[in-house]
Design a protein around this motif. Sequence first.
Motif, mmCIF file in Angstrom:
data_model
loop_
_atom_site.group_PDB
_atom_site.id
_atom_site.type_symbol
_atom_site.label_atom_id
_atom_site.label_comp_id
_atom_site.label_asym_id
_atom_site.label_seq_id
_atom_site.Cartn_x
_atom_site.Cartn_y
_atom_site.Cartn_z
ATOM 1 N N ARG A 176 -13.089 -0.487 13.173
ATOM 2 C CA ARG A 176 -12.596 0.834 12.824
ATOM 3 C C ARG A 176 -11.628 0.772 11.641
ATOM 4 N NH1 ARG A 176 -12.899 5.858 15.267
ATOM 5 N NH2 ARG A 176 -11.303 7.115 14.266
ATOM 6 N N SER A 177 -10.732 -0.201 11.706
ATOM 7 C CA SER A 177 -9.803 -0.375 10.583
ATOM 8 C C SER A 177 -10.550 -0.613 9.272
ATOM 9 C CB SER A 177 -8.891 -1.569 10.833
ATOM 10 O OG SER A 177 -7.899 -1.234 11.755
ATOM 11 N N PHE A 185 -1.181 -7.935 -2.351
ATOM 12 C CA PHE A 185 -1.172 -7.033 -1.198
ATOM 13 C C PHE A 185 -2.143 -7.468 -0.113
ATOM 14 C CE2 PHE A 185 -2.709 -3.345 1.130
ATOM 15 C CZ PHE A 185 -1.516 -2.779 1.551
ATOM 16 N N TRP A 186 -3.316 -7.916 -0.521
ATOM 17 C CA TRP A 186 -4.332 -8.260 0.487
ATOM 18 C C TRP A 186 -3.943 -9.504 1.259
ATOM 19 C CZ3 TRP A 186 -6.574 -4.194 1.636
ATOM 20 C CH2 TRP A 186 -6.917 -3.249 0.673
ATOM 21 N N PHE A 229 -1.435 -8.387 3.672
ATOM 22 C CA PHE A 229 -2.137 -7.667 4.734
ATOM 23 C C PHE A 229 -2.751 -8.648 5.733
ATOM 24 C CE2 PHE A 229 -5.929 -5.455 6.370
ATOM 25 C CZ PHE A 229 -5.350 -4.295 6.831
ATOM 26 N N LEU A 257 -10.623 1.579 5.873
ATOM 27 C CA LEU A 257 -10.319 0.993 4.561
ATOM 28 C C LEU A 257 -11.439 1.290 3.570
ATOM 29 C CD1 LEU A 257 -8.797 -2.504 5.446
ATOM 30 C CD2 LEU A 257 -7.634 -0.535 4.444
ATOM 31 N N ARG A 261 -11.680 -4.853 15.012
ATOM 32 C CA ARG A 261 -11.077 -4.105 13.920
ATOM 33 C C ARG A 261 -12.099 -3.371 13.064
ATOM 34 N NH1 ARG A 261 -7.533 -8.029 10.676
ATOM 35 N NH2 ARG A 261 -8.835 -9.659 11.554
ATOM 36 N N ARG A 296 0.260 -9.772 13.770
ATOM 37 C CA ARG A 296 0.146 -8.685 14.727
ATOM 38 C C ARG A 296 -0.640 -9.124 15.967
ATOM 39 N NH1 ARG A 296 0.257 -3.493 15.985
ATOM 40 N NH2 ARG A 296 -1.650 -2.844 17.016
ATOM 41 N N ARG A 297 -1.707 -9.872 15.733
ATOM 42 C CA ARG A 297 -2.485 -10.379 16.870
ATOM 43 C C ARG A 297 -1.964 -11.764 17.225
ATOM 44 N NH1 ARG A 297 -5.736 -6.384 15.037
ATOM 45 N NH2 ARG A 297 -5.080 -6.980 12.950
ATOM 46 N N ARG A 322 -0.069 -10.172 7.853
ATOM 47 C CA ARG A 322 0.359 -9.217 8.870
ATOM 48 C C ARG A 322 -0.652 -9.139 10.018
ATOM 49 N NH1 ARG A 322 3.315 -4.776 7.133
ATOM 50 N NH2 ARG A 322 5.022 -5.512 5.838
ATOM 51 N N SER A 323 -1.910 -9.137 9.651
ATOM 52 C CA SER A 323 -2.947 -9.057 10.698
ATOM 53 C C SER A 323 -2.821 -10.237 11.647
ATOM 54 C CB SER A 323 -4.346 -9.052 10.084
ATOM 55 O OG SER A 323 -4.448 -8.033 9.147
#
Lengths: 228, 396
Positions: free
Chosen positions: B285-286, B3-4, B7, B290, B283, B14-15, B10-11
């Motif tokens: 805040r993300s 999963f990580w 993730f 988490l 990030r 996304r950027r 995806r990060s």
Amino acid sequence: MILTPAVQIEQVCRSYKSGAGRIMAIDNLTCTIAAGAQIALIGPSGSGKTTLLSLLGALERPDSGKIALFGEEINGLNEAAAAVFRRQNIGFIFQDDALMPELTVAENVTLPLILIKTAAREIKQRVGEILTDLNLQQFSRSFPQSLSGGEKQRVAVARAVIHQPKLLLADEPTANLDRRAADKVLDTIAKLAATSGLTVIMATHDPRVYQRFPRKLEMCDGKLMCGC
Amino acid sequence: MNFWLRFALRSCLRRRRRTLITLLGIAFGVATMVVLGAVMVGVNDTMIKNAVAIHTGNVVLQGDSVPSAQALTRVNKLADSLPAVDDRIKTVLPRLHFPVLLTADQRSLPLNIVAVTPKLEALQTPIAGRMVSGKYFADSQGLVLGAAAADKLGIEVGDQVFLITRAQRSAIKVSGIFSLGVAGLDQGIGFIALARLPTLPAGSVNYEMAIFCSPGSDLRKVAARVRDLSLPSEKVRLWDDVLPDVAQLVKLNEFSMLIMVALVVIILGFGVANALLMSVMDRYRSFAVLKAIGVRPREIFIVIMAEAFFMGLLAAVIGTILGSLVTLIWSGFGLDLSHYTSSNPLFSVNSTVYPRLAPVMVLVPQAAALGAGILAAVWPALVAGRRSVNQVMRGL
Ligand SMILES: Nc1ncnc2c1ncn2[C@@H]1O[C@H](COP(=O)(O)OP(=O)(O)OP(=O)(O)O)[C@@H](O)[C@H]1O
Ligand SMILES: [Mg+2]
């Protein structure tokens, strides 16, 4: 039968550096909250509500005093142990903007289950159930930025409770929502709490929010005014 | 997939723009290193080729001084047997050396005569292409010598000269004059055909077999096989053993390339660190959320490292492909360095460099860039996990 209380706080202090001096954000606070209670944490801005929630979630350490959740002392946990404690026992809801933008709604809700190593099939089933329960199933493959504030906050609620925590900590979860959206979020939380025996502590300024709670704890300058 | 890792992927996706810029930066660095590395390998190739063509071959079998008839028999036997020893061996050139005094009219000059097989030799030696007068062995009777020697003696093609050894003196016609621009060779060497040797009073000669191998061959292995065939009195050596000056120059070249790579890698590292740190700071805040959910700092660390790894890997691959393409196209027409090398004996023969992709020079930049990217991610990754949730949520 005497139930273990959900929260036991004994003479807890937490101060922060502020300019030359220190601010007592939590000032020698002692309090007990029964398991299954639903509590509104109220008080003026700066009275220490967020700080108290952080301490309860083991995101912060007290300067002194003891905090126990469901009988387990958490003030001595190191960061990794605190994280493991949180993933098993606590759900967090923040004011806003707390979903991972790179994950879909369903994946966001999945996160806590992955942390406790739930089997893939069970994850799928439980995420499906909770999204349907909260009327969010149509968003499951959407990314958070395409949702409204209220919808996002309901996803956040789903994520906070999917792993069936014992304690839900919410810091002004409806502050940025309009009346109807706020009611919907609060209804959702109330329904979950009623069916699962979840202990809820919600910080809020808003009378229309705290009026819904049978019990209120009022804070002022890091101390409890009444209610304990 | 874990999963990580997903993730992290995806990060990155996304950027997209930021990822792309960082990625292109690394890829360009890798491509540059690949191309520069290939040019360096090409320069070394040319130097080695030039030196080796005239002097030794890639591997050389050297025999003691023996009577010329005996030497002839031996080299003929070796010329037959050596090519079958290893399929990396492309050509085997017999060369027999003996010193003479070359005289014409009143003048004389010491000269090293090398008896060769003209047809085979012409394929390897640059001398055949550097004739200034006459031909490189129009027939097997004449002497081919350097321009400086011809000048000293005042002779031209067609003139008769004498080769004087301790034993005897014999006449030979000059059939060609070459000029390499390398003093030692232009004045000190003359060539005759192997077929002419029996008619000359050579006395004792040194013989050698210059063995030419296909590019990139493992010469040590070839040498070992050749050694199995050799007599106890014969020595089998690699070119770098016979020509240590050239070998050192090659090493020096490689060393300066290594410094280049290190510099580029360090610059790349800082670039990656900067890009990742910015992305991490965006990030906070993300990461705080988490952590509130129960993600350990270690897991956040893994996510950032994985992002760096994905980016580094993709960039290294793209950079390598890009660099290899440029190199392949470039190697088609070569790079003429005559402007920079015309006075350098190692290039006087052939100054065109053909960039070549050597496995090491392709893999080193790739590994270095990947390593630098991962190393550069450590600090941002630590920073990402370290911020306290409370501080982040308060925007502190
Ligand atoms: N990390 C920190 N550094 C410095 N001061 C802090 C920090 N965290 C909290 N404080 C201070 O502690 C006090 C209590 O803050 P806290 O955020 O808990 O209040 P609150 O009741 O949640 O306020 P609000 O209703 O505005 O959210 C405030 O005076 C705040 O400035
Ligand atoms: Mg607050």
